[in-house]
Write a protein that holds these residues in place. Structure first.
Motif, PDB file in Angstrom:
ATOM      1  N   PRO A  82      25.878  -7.797   9.318  1.00 27.61           N
ATOM      2  CA  PRO A  82      24.552  -7.194   9.150  1.00 27.61           C
ATOM      3  C   PRO A  82      24.515  -5.845   9.860  1.00 27.61           C
ATOM      4  CG  PRO A  82      24.405  -9.471   9.899  1.00 27.61           C
ATOM      5  CD  PRO A  82      25.833  -9.057  10.053  1.00 27.61           C
ATOM      6  N   ARG A  83      23.764  -4.893   9.304  1.00 25.91           N
ATOM      7  CA  ARG A  83      23.725  -3.551   9.902  1.00 25.91           C
ATOM      8  C   ARG A  83      22.281  -3.088  10.105  1.00 25.91           C
ATOM      9  NH1 ARG A  83      28.488  -3.364   6.671  1.00 25.91           N
ATOM     10  NH2 ARG A  83      30.256  -2.854   8.026  1.00 25.91           N
ATOM     11  N   PRO A  84      22.027  -2.443  11.249  1.00 21.77           N
ATOM     12  CA  PRO A  84      20.700  -1.880  11.484  1.00 21.77           C
ATOM     13  C   PRO A  84      20.475  -0.646  10.625  1.00 21.77           C
ATOM     14  CG  PRO A  84      22.159  -1.320  13.278  1.00 21.77           C
ATOM     15  CD  PRO A  84      22.934  -2.249  12.390  1.00 21.77           C
ATOM     16  N   LEU A  85      19.270  -0.115  10.680  1.00 16.00           N
ATOM     17  CA  LEU A  85      18.869   0.972   9.800  1.00 16.00           C
ATOM     18  C   LEU A  85      19.811   2.167   9.872  1.00 16.00           C
ATOM     19  CD1 LEU A  85      16.812   2.194   7.851  1.00 16.00           C
ATOM     20  CD2 LEU A  85      15.467   2.916   9.843  1.00 16.00           C
ATOM     21  N   ALA A  86      20.140   2.634  11.082  1.00 14.96           N
ATOM     22  CA  ALA A  86      20.980   3.824  11.211  1.00 14.96           C
ATOM     23  C   ALA A  86      22.361   3.601  10.599  1.00 14.96           C
ATOM     24  CB  ALA A  86      21.101   4.223  12.680  1.00 14.96           C
ATOM     25  N   ALA A  87      22.921   2.408  10.803  1.00 16.05           N
ATOM     26  CA  ALA A  87      24.254   2.118  10.277  1.00 16.05           C
ATOM     27  C   ALA A  87      24.236   2.018   8.752  1.00 16.05           C
ATOM     28  CB  ALA A  87      24.783   0.833  10.891  1.00 16.05           C
ATOM     29  N   PHE A  88      23.176   1.442   8.199  1.00 20.40           N
ATOM     30  CA  PHE A  88      23.071   1.373   6.743  1.00 20.40           C
ATOM     31  C   PHE A  88      22.836   2.757   6.155  1.00 20.40           C
ATOM     32  CE2 PHE A  88      20.430   0.753   2.870  1.00 20.40           C
ATOM     33  CZ  PHE A  88      21.406   0.167   2.077  1.00 20.40           C
ATOM     34  N   SER A  89      21.966   3.537   6.780  1.00 16.37           N
ATOM     35  CA  SER A  89      21.665   4.880   6.279  1.00 16.37           C
ATOM     36  C   SER A  89      22.903   5.763   6.252  1.00 16.37           C
ATOM     37  CB  SER A  89      20.579   5.519   7.143  1.00 16.37           C
ATOM     38  OG  SER A  89      19.373   4.786   7.077  1.00 16.37           O
ATOM     39  N   ARG A  90      23.857   5.471   7.135  1.00 14.50           N
ATOM     40  CA  ARG A  90      25.087   6.267   7.197  1.00 14.50           C
ATOM     41  C   ARG A  90      25.853   6.244   5.878  1.00 14.50           C
ATOM     42  NH1 ARG A  90      30.089   4.999  11.393  1.00 14.50           N
ATOM     43  NH2 ARG A  90      31.627   6.395  10.405  1.00 14.50           N
ATOM     44  N   PHE A  91      25.705   5.180   5.096  1.00 16.04           N
ATOM     45  CA  PHE A  91      26.396   5.105   3.811  1.00 16.04           C
ATOM     46  C   PHE A  91      25.990   6.251   2.876  1.00 16.04           C
ATOM     47  CE2 PHE A  91      26.606   0.375   4.708  1.00 16.04           C
ATOM     48  CZ  PHE A  91      27.971   0.355   4.925  1.00 16.04           C
TER      49      PHE A  91
ATOM     50  N   ASP B   2      37.307  -0.776   6.873  1.00 19.91           N
ATOM     51  CA  ASP B   2      36.893   0.632   6.919  1.00 19.91           C
ATOM     52  C   ASP B   2      35.842   0.924   5.848  1.00 19.91           C
ATOM     53  OD1 ASP B   2      36.760   3.306   7.587  1.00 19.91           O
ATOM     54  OD2 ASP B   2      38.545   3.866   6.450  1.00 19.91           O
ATOM     55  N   VAL B   3      34.704   0.212   5.935  1.00 22.50           N
ATOM     56  CA  VAL B   3      33.709   0.284   4.871  1.00 22.50           C
ATOM     57  C   VAL B   3      33.170   1.700   4.673  1.00 22.50           C
ATOM     58  CG1 VAL B   3      31.758  -0.341   6.364  1.00 22.50           C
ATOM     59  CG2 VAL B   3      31.652  -0.821   3.911  1.00 22.50           C
ATOM     60  N   TYR B   4      33.005   2.457   5.742  1.00 25.06           N
ATOM     61  CA  TYR B   4      32.509   3.833   5.577  1.00 25.06           C
ATOM     62  C   TYR B   4      33.552   4.708   4.881  1.00 25.06           C
ATOM     63  CZ  TYR B   4      28.700   2.430   8.645  1.00 25.06           C
ATOM     64  OH  TYR B   4      27.605   1.797   9.177  1.00 25.06           O
ATOM     65  N   GLY B   5      34.809   4.527   5.259  1.00 24.75           N
ATOM     66  CA  GLY B   5      35.861   5.264   4.574  1.00 24.75           C
ATOM     67  C   GLY B   5      35.952   4.896   3.109  1.00 24.75           C
ATOM     68  N   LEU B   6      35.764   3.605   2.807  1.00 22.40           N
ATOM     69  CA  LEU B   6      35.786   3.162   1.412  1.00 22.40           C
ATOM     70  C   LEU B   6      34.675   3.828   0.605  1.00 22.40           C
ATOM     71  CD1 LEU B   6      36.462  -0.693   1.470  1.00 22.40           C
ATOM     72  CD2 LEU B   6      37.826   1.052   0.305  1.00 22.40           C
ATOM     73  N   LEU B   7      33.467   3.814   1.155  1.00 23.52           N
ATOM     74  CA  LEU B   7      32.350   4.423   0.423  1.00 23.52           C
ATOM     75  C   LEU B   7      32.580   5.912   0.205  1.00 23.52           C
ATOM     76  CD1 LEU B   7      29.623   3.217  -0.673  1.00 23.52           C
ATOM     77  CD2 LEU B   7      31.030   1.692   0.700  1.00 23.52           C
ATOM     78  N   GLU B   8      33.163   6.573   1.184  1.00 22.24           N
ATOM     79  CA  GLU B   8      33.468   8.003   1.021  1.00 22.24           C
ATOM     80  C   GLU B   8      34.476   8.212  -0.092  1.00 22.24           C
ATOM     81  OE1 GLU B   8      34.752   9.452   4.790  1.00 22.24           O
ATOM     82  OE2 GLU B   8      32.778   9.238   5.739  1.00 22.24           O
ATOM     83  N   ARG B   9      35.478   7.337  -0.178  1.00 21.60           N
ATOM     84  CA  ARG B   9      36.484   7.476  -1.230  1.00 21.60           C
ATOM     85  C   ARG B   9      35.869   7.268  -2.609  1.00 21.60           C
ATOM     86  NH1 ARG B   9      41.288   3.643   0.569  1.00 21.60           N
ATOM     87  NH2 ARG B   9      42.282   4.422  -1.336  1.00 21.60           N
ATOM     88  N   TYR B  10      35.011   6.289  -2.714  1.00 25.54           N
ATOM     89  CA  TYR B  10      34.375   6.039  -4.016  1.00 25.54           C
ATOM     90  C   TYR B  10      33.457   7.198  -4.406  1.00 25.54           C
ATOM     91  CZ  TYR B  10      36.058   1.244  -4.513  1.00 25.54           C
ATOM     92  OH  TYR B  10      36.851   0.143  -4.682  1.00 25.54           O
ATOM     93  N   THR B  11      32.612   7.633  -3.497  1.00 27.31           N
ATOM     94  CA  THR B  11      31.680   8.702  -3.861  1.00 27.31           C
ATOM     95  C   THR B  11      32.411  10.020  -4.097  1.00 27.31           C
ATOM     96  OG1 THR B  11      31.207   9.098  -1.501  1.00 27.31           O
ATOM     97  CG2 THR B  11      29.706   7.648  -2.704  1.00 27.31           C
ATOM     98  N   ALA B  12      33.522  10.242  -3.376  1.00 22.96           N
ATOM     99  CA  ALA B  12      34.300  11.461  -3.601  1.00 22.96           C
ATOM    100  C   ALA B  12      34.881  11.499  -5.008  1.00 22.96           C
ATOM    101  CB  ALA B  12      35.422  11.577  -2.571  1.00 22.96           C
TER     102      ALA B  12
END
Length: 271
Positions: free
Chosen positions: A220-229, A172-182
């Motif tokens: 590997p992630r395309p531009l839109a998926a990386f930008s989502r971070f 859940d990499v997007y959830g992880l990044l949200e937890r860290y930035t929160a």
């Protein structure tokens, strides 16, 4: 103040580890035959990896210098890897000697070399914690022993997110990044880079396959998926861009002539 975990750990040399493979690409000596074998196989399949490893290091240095010059004095580097000079704390404390740095990684060989990460300035502090990025609560709690999370922090995950999947029942990499930035105070920064299939799809696919067959999932992630971070954050110019084009120095401009580096990078501020 300096410090690190001291519990003994066992290094598994029966299978490659991304940090040690990366170390081989950077010309380091802290890797094992199993790591070198995979590193050579991936290099044969994807000739961009050496350029990518070097470009990632230079991006980290430029990004850290940028946010330090903007006033950041606290840094949390997750997925530190094996020490390669100049390390993040050397860049940050070169701008402001009082900077406080926490490194975090879960590779036992990084723990073994932790002392090399701790030679900072007398005015600042450096600390290493042995923790997994997936355990955000534990990692943040231990980082808070050295950092004041009520004040701005620069959080860096350089060349790490492509080892994490986005399945809500998995990494859940997007959830992880949200937890860290929160958990970070307003005015904090997020520094990221990761491999993309956009710029060299066939070579990156071959590299991902080799990583996967070695037991290391690779995403590997395309531009839109990386930008989502960076959702909810304010991107610094020039935005999300191939890694050696992010605020390049003369060295980076010259390196672009060597060929494509299929890695995106970006730095954003928490409003």
């Amino acid at each position: 103040m300096t410090g690190s975990d001291t519990a003994p750990v066992r290094i598994d040399t029966s299978r490659p580890h991304p940090a040690r493979v990366y170390d081989w690409w950077l010309g380091g000596k802290d890797n094992y035959p199993v790591d070198e074998e995979l590193a050579r196989r991936i290099l044969a399949a994807d000739g961009t990896v050496l350029r990518g490893a070097r470009a990632n290091r230079r991006f980290m240095q430029r990004a850290v210098r940028t946010v330090a010059e903007a006033g950041i004095r606290q840094f949390l580097d997750i997925g530190t890897g094996i020490p390669t000079e100049p390390n993040l704390h050397q860049v940050a404390q070169g701008v402001a000697a009082e900077s406080r740095v926490v490194y975090a990684d879960n590779d036992p060989i990084v723990l073994r070399h932790a002392e090399a990460l701790l030679h900072g300035t007398a005015e600042g502090s450096t600390r290493y914690v042995h923790a997994d990025v997936r355990d955000a609560d534990t990692l943040l709690r231990r980082a808070a022993e050295s950092l004041d999370l009520g004040r701005p922090v620069a959080l860096s995950l350089v060349a790490l997110t492509h080892y994490l999947d986005d399945d809500p029942d998995g990494d859940d990499v997007y959830g992880l990044l949200e937890r860290y930035t929160a958990a970070l105070a307003p005015g904090s920064y997020l520094i990221l880079s990761q491999v993309t299939p956009d710029l060299s799809p066939e070579a990156v696919e071959r590299a991902a396959d080799l990583f996967g067959r070695s037991g290391t999932p690779f995403h590997p992630r395309p531009l839109a998926a990386f930008s989502r971070f960076f959702t909810g954050l304010e991107l610094l110019g020039p935005g999300v861009i191939p890694v050696h084009g992010w605020r390049p120095t003369a060295e980076d401009v010259a390196a672009q002539a060597e060929g494509i580096v299929p890695v995106y990078a970006g730095v954003a501020r928490k409003p």
